[in-house]
Design a protein around this motif. Structure first.
Motif, mmCIF file in Angstrom:
data_model
loop_
_atom_site.group_PDB
_atom_site.id
_atom_site.type_symbol
_atom_site.label_atom_id
_atom_site.label_comp_id
_atom_site.label_asym_id
_atom_site.label_seq_id
_atom_site.Cartn_x
_atom_site.Cartn_y
_atom_site.Cartn_z
ATOM 1 N N UNK A 7 -6.590 10.367 -66.148
ATOM 2 C CA UNK A 7 -7.895 9.957 -65.645
ATOM 3 C C UNK A 7 -7.851 9.937 -64.115
ATOM 4 N N UNK A 8 -8.832 10.589 -63.484
ATOM 5 C CA UNK A 8 -8.960 10.542 -62.021
ATOM 6 C C UNK A 8 -10.269 9.809 -61.714
ATOM 7 N N UNK A 9 -10.150 8.629 -61.146
ATOM 8 C CA UNK A 9 -11.312 7.760 -60.938
ATOM 9 C C UNK A 9 -11.597 7.610 -59.446
ATOM 10 N N UNK A 10 -12.844 7.812 -59.075
ATOM 11 C CA UNK A 10 -13.259 7.750 -57.676
ATOM 12 C C UNK A 10 -14.392 6.752 -57.508
ATOM 13 N N UNK A 11 -14.243 5.905 -56.496
ATOM 14 C CA UNK A 11 -15.211 4.832 -56.294
ATOM 15 C C UNK A 11 -16.382 5.199 -55.403
ATOM 16 N N UNK A 12 -17.085 4.168 -54.929
ATOM 17 C CA UNK A 12 -18.381 4.335 -54.268
ATOM 18 C C UNK A 12 -18.350 5.198 -53.013
ATOM 19 N N UNK A 13 -19.373 6.016 -52.913
ATOM 20 C CA UNK A 13 -19.661 6.867 -51.752
ATOM 21 C C UNK A 13 -18.763 8.096 -51.640
ATOM 22 N N UNK A 14 -17.795 8.222 -52.520
ATOM 23 C CA UNK A 14 -16.921 9.402 -52.434
ATOM 24 C C UNK A 14 -17.665 10.679 -52.831
ATOM 25 N N UNK A 15 -18.827 10.536 -53.451
ATOM 26 C CA UNK A 15 -19.685 11.701 -53.714
ATOM 27 C C UNK A 15 -20.186 12.322 -52.399
ATOM 28 N N UNK A 16 -20.077 11.573 -51.292
ATOM 29 C CA UNK A 16 -20.536 12.074 -49.984
ATOM 30 C C UNK A 16 -19.456 12.853 -49.238
ATOM 31 N N UNK A 17 -18.305 12.936 -49.853
ATOM 32 C CA UNK A 17 -17.163 13.599 -49.206
ATOM 33 C C UNK A 17 -17.529 15.019 -48.762
ATOM 34 N N UNK A 18 -17.128 15.357 -47.528
ATOM 35 C CA UNK A 18 -17.415 16.690 -46.996
ATOM 36 C C UNK A 18 -18.770 16.799 -46.341
ATOM 37 N N UNK A 57 -18.278 -1.975 -62.306
ATOM 38 C CA UNK A 57 -18.105 -2.179 -63.753
ATOM 39 C C UNK A 57 -17.747 -0.886 -64.474
ATOM 40 N N UNK A 58 -18.260 0.225 -63.973
ATOM 41 C CA UNK A 58 -17.934 1.520 -64.591
ATOM 42 C C UNK A 58 -16.454 1.831 -64.374
ATOM 43 N N UNK A 59 -15.954 1.522 -63.181
ATOM 44 C CA UNK A 59 -14.513 1.730 -62.927
ATOM 45 C C UNK A 59 -13.681 0.867 -63.873
ATOM 46 N N UNK A 60 -14.094 -0.381 -64.050
ATOM 47 C CA UNK A 60 -13.379 -1.287 -64.960
ATOM 48 C C UNK A 60 -13.417 -0.731 -66.385
ATOM 49 N N UNK A 61 -14.590 -0.265 -66.816
ATOM 50 C CA UNK A 61 -14.710 0.326 -68.165
ATOM 51 C C UNK A 61 -13.763 1.513 -68.331
ATOM 52 N N UNK A 62 -13.693 2.348 -67.304
ATOM 53 C CA UNK A 62 -12.851 3.549 -67.402
ATOM 54 C C UNK A 62 -11.363 3.194 -67.422
ATOM 55 N N UNK A 63 -10.976 2.194 -66.653
ATOM 56 C CA UNK A 63 -9.584 1.732 -66.691
ATOM 57 C C UNK A 63 -9.263 1.207 -68.095
ATOM 58 N N UNK A 64 -10.201 0.473 -68.683
ATOM 59 C CA UNK A 64 -9.972 -0.040 -70.046
ATOM 60 C C UNK A 64 -9.864 1.114 -71.047
ATOM 61 N N UNK A 65 -10.690 2.137 -70.872
ATOM 62 C CA UNK A 65 -10.603 3.334 -71.743
ATOM 63 C C UNK A 65 -9.255 4.010 -71.581
ATOM 64 N N UNK A 66 -8.816 4.101 -70.331
ATOM 65 C CA UNK A 66 -7.552 4.796 -70.033
ATOM 66 C C UNK A 66 -6.377 4.142 -70.746
ATOM 67 N N UNK A 67 -6.461 2.842 -70.949
ATOM 68 C CA UNK A 67 -5.383 2.114 -71.658
ATOM 69 C C UNK A 67 -5.036 2.802 -72.967
ATOM 70 N N UNK A 68 -6.071 3.212 -73.688
ATOM 71 C CA UNK A 68 -5.848 3.805 -75.005
ATOM 72 C C UNK A 68 -5.768 5.318 -74.966
ATOM 73 N N UNK A 69 -6.395 5.927 -73.962
ATOM 74 C CA UNK A 69 -6.604 7.385 -74.023
ATOM 75 C C UNK A 69 -5.811 8.204 -73.020
ATOM 76 N N UNK A 70 -5.235 7.552 -72.001
ATOM 77 C CA UNK A 70 -4.613 8.338 -70.922
ATOM 78 C C UNK A 70 -3.120 8.058 -70.807
ATOM 79 N N UNK A 71 -2.440 9.047 -70.218
ATOM 80 C CA UNK A 71 -1.004 8.887 -69.932
ATOM 81 C C UNK A 71 -0.796 8.359 -68.525
ATOM 82 N N UNK A 72 -1.838 8.499 -67.676
ATOM 83 C CA UNK A 72 -1.733 8.023 -66.302
ATOM 84 C C UNK A 72 -3.097 7.985 -65.646
ATOM 85 N N UNK A 73 -3.178 7.217 -64.565
ATOM 86 C CA UNK A 73 -4.434 7.074 -63.819
ATOM 87 C C UNK A 73 -4.182 7.421 -62.357
#
Ligand code: CA2
Length: 151
Positions: A7-18, A57-73
């Motif tokens: 899982x690659x998780x990116x927080x606020x405003x990183x959509x503005x990168x570049x 909260x979306x980041x928290x949800x994704x971290x919780x998902x990663x617990x069961x579904x991912x090998x790394x974050x």
């Protein structure tokens, strides 16, 4: 054998990168980052889940998902790095390696960026290497997970 998922998780405003502040964050867009990571992930045989959100909260949800579904974050929590106890607590509950990435060297910047709640839970931290830091994070995970077979 099923592919290991990263899982690659990116927080606020990183959509503005570049689009703004190239002197701080470089000229790559988040799409550029995603594409280069996908290419490298393929070499390693990882399946990649790539996400950007402006919501804690979306980041928290994704971290919780990663617990069961991912090998790394791989996570660039952006401003939540410096504020989020919720993210710290979510990461505390995962047993998989967590790599924190910052495009800029947060330790050379304002005092408020020097502290990271996420680093307390991170296996490794890359800061100041720009977009290349994400690739370093993936290389580290491949090494850490014993999948280091890329040429
Ligand atoms: O250096 C990093 O990667 C940061 O995580 C980026 C965050 C900042 O709050 C952290 O202290 C360090 C900011 C992301 C916002 O990105 C922008 C990109 C272009 C234009 C404006 C913001």
């Amino acid at each position: 054998m099923t592919q290991q998922r990263i899982f690659v998780l990116n927080g606020p405003n990183l959509n503005l990168l570049g689009q703004r502040k190239p002197e701080v964050y470089g000229t790559s867009t988040l799409k550029d980052v995603e594409l280069s990571l996908r290419q490298r992930a393929q070499e390693y045989g990882f399946a990649l889940e790539f996400l950007q959100t402006n919501h804690e909260g979306v980041l928290v949800d994704q971290v919780q998902r990663a617990r069961a579904e991912a090998a790394g974050i791989i996570i660039n929590p952006a401003a939540y790095t410096h504020t989020s106890v919720a993210l710290h607590d979510a990461l505390e509950a995962v047993d998989i390696p967590v790599v924190e990435v910052h495009l800029s060297n947060i330790h050379r910047r304002e005092q408020f960026r020097h502290h990271s709640f996420v680093s307390l839970q991170a296996t490794a931290v890359f800061a100041g290497a720009g977009a290349y830091g994400y690739l370093l994070a993936l290389d580290f995970l491949a090494h850490h997970l014993g999948e280091d077979t890329a040429s």
